[in-house]
Design a protein around this motif. Structure first.
Motif, PDB file in Angstrom:
ATOM      1  N   VAL A  12      58.951  14.128 -16.976  1.00 32.40           N
ATOM      2  CA  VAL A  12      58.538  12.941 -16.228  1.00 32.40           C
ATOM      3  C   VAL A  12      57.986  11.887 -17.192  1.00 32.40           C
ATOM      4  N   GLU A  13      57.190  12.330 -18.147  1.00 33.77           N
ATOM      5  CA  GLU A  13      56.645  11.416 -19.144  1.00 33.77           C
ATOM      6  C   GLU A  13      57.762  10.778 -19.960  1.00 33.77           C
ATOM      7  N   ALA A  14      58.728  11.586 -20.379  1.00 31.37           N
ATOM      8  CA  ALA A  14      59.841  11.068 -21.169  1.00 31.37           C
ATOM      9  C   ALA A  14      60.649  10.049 -20.372  1.00 31.37           C
ATOM     10  N   ALA A  15      60.899  10.338 -19.104  1.00 28.10           N
ATOM     11  CA  ALA A  15      61.673   9.416 -18.266  1.00 28.10           C
ATOM     12  C   ALA A  15      60.962   8.076 -18.132  1.00 28.10           C
ATOM     13  N   GLY A  16      59.653   8.111 -17.944  1.00 30.18           N
ATOM     14  CA  GLY A  16      58.903   6.866 -17.846  1.00 30.18           C
ATOM     15  C   GLY A  16      58.957   6.059 -19.123  1.00 30.18           C
ATOM     16  N   MET A  17      58.902   6.751 -20.249  1.00 30.54           N
ATOM     17  CA  MET A  17      58.991   6.057 -21.530  1.00 30.54           C
ATOM     18  C   MET A  17      60.366   5.431 -21.727  1.00 30.54           C
ATOM     19  N   VAL A  18      61.420   6.157 -21.382  1.00 26.65           N
ATOM     20  CA  VAL A  18      62.770   5.612 -21.509  1.00 26.65           C
ATOM     21  C   VAL A  18      62.920   4.374 -20.635  1.00 26.65           C
ATOM     22  N   ASP A  19      62.449   4.454 -19.398  1.00 25.30           N
ATOM     23  CA  ASP A  19      62.543   3.301 -18.505  1.00 25.30           C
ATOM     24  C   ASP A  19      61.847   2.089 -19.113  1.00 25.30           C
TER      25      ASP A  19
END
Length: 260
Positions: free
Chosen positions: A159-166
């Motif tokens: 979830v953290e990685a997805a937010g960073m990518v976004d």
């Protein structure tokens, strides 16, 4: 087949008459799946569809068997012949990590039989998906297979990685990895490890890909482009830097691409 293809598809005016593309987000929203996408084509002569892809893993129901596509760091090229269709499941960045035994970076630039990760039942599911009469029925068939395999809850790191990518893909103010790391409150090394493990690409690649998407989108708009000004806006040292970066991936300079 005349709907304009989504952002990232190159040469959209050539693509649209030959290839029909559509997509639908999961309903209700899913922490694992970002999008279901459908491509149907009818071509007289072989046609190479070219895409500047995103930092996602895809499960693609296609003939002769479903495949898992890791993030493509170069230019994704798919040769289309005759008539056909595929249904893709675009996982959120980081979400496919729960199906792998190692870092998602090991999937980068690879196409792997889906049964490697999802078991032999994916072949039967693929037949059901491609035999369905509508996009809604195709998605329903895909979900009947996939949803029982998903974890009960997403991995917090994913979830953290997805937010960073976004954030990296959407924020033009983030231009460098060290700047992004400070913004996220982590070290550069921590950010790099998180991306290698869960996303499959480096944060530097994500920043670079976001800039190339914007450059291609401007070129495809049909409006005149001040390439020197755009290079500055995108954080390049100068226009020649943008030109080298674009040419290395797309194969032609941005000005030549805009005239094609």
């Amino acid at each position: 087949m005349d709907a304009r293809p989504p952002r990232g598809v190159l040469y959209p005016d050539e693509h649209a008459p030959r290839v029909e593309t559509s997509g639908r987000a999961p309903d209700p929203p899913s922490p694992f799946v970002e999008l279901y996408w459908h491509v149907r084509w009818r071509v007289g002569a072989p046609y190479d569809s070219k895409v500047l892809s995103y930092p996602n893993v895809h499960l693609v129901f296609e003939e002769p068997a479903p495949l898992v596509y890791g993030p493509v760091r170069g230019l994704f090229v798919r040769r289309l012949e005759g008539e056909g269709q595929v249904l893709g499941v675009k996982f959120r960045p980081g979400a496919f990590r729960s199906f792998t035994t190692g870092p998602v970076a090991e999937l980068a630039d690879r196409r792997v039989p889906a049964e490697t990760f999802l078991g032999p039942g994916v072949a039967e599911a693929g037949r059901a998906v491609l035999a369905a009469a509508s996009l809604q029925e195709m998605i329903a068939a895909a979900e009947r297979f996939l949803l029982p395999l998903l974890p009960a809850a997403p991995d917090p790191a994913a979830v953290e990685a997805a937010g960073m990518v976004d954030r990296l893909m959407a924020d033009p103010g983030l231009l460098r990895v060290d700047q992004a790391a400070r913004e996220f409150g982590v070290s550069v090394r921590t950010l790099q490890r998180l991306f290698a493990d869960h996303v499959g690409t480096s944060p530097k690649w994500v920043l670079r890909r976001a800039r190339l998407h914007e450059a291609a989108s401007r070129a495809d708009s049909g409006a005149p482009v001040d390439w020197a000004r755009l290079a500055t806006d995108l954080g390049y040292a100068d226009q020649s830097h943008l030109t080298r970066d674009f040419t290395a991936t797309v194969g032609v300079p941005p000005a030549a691409y805009s005239r094609s």
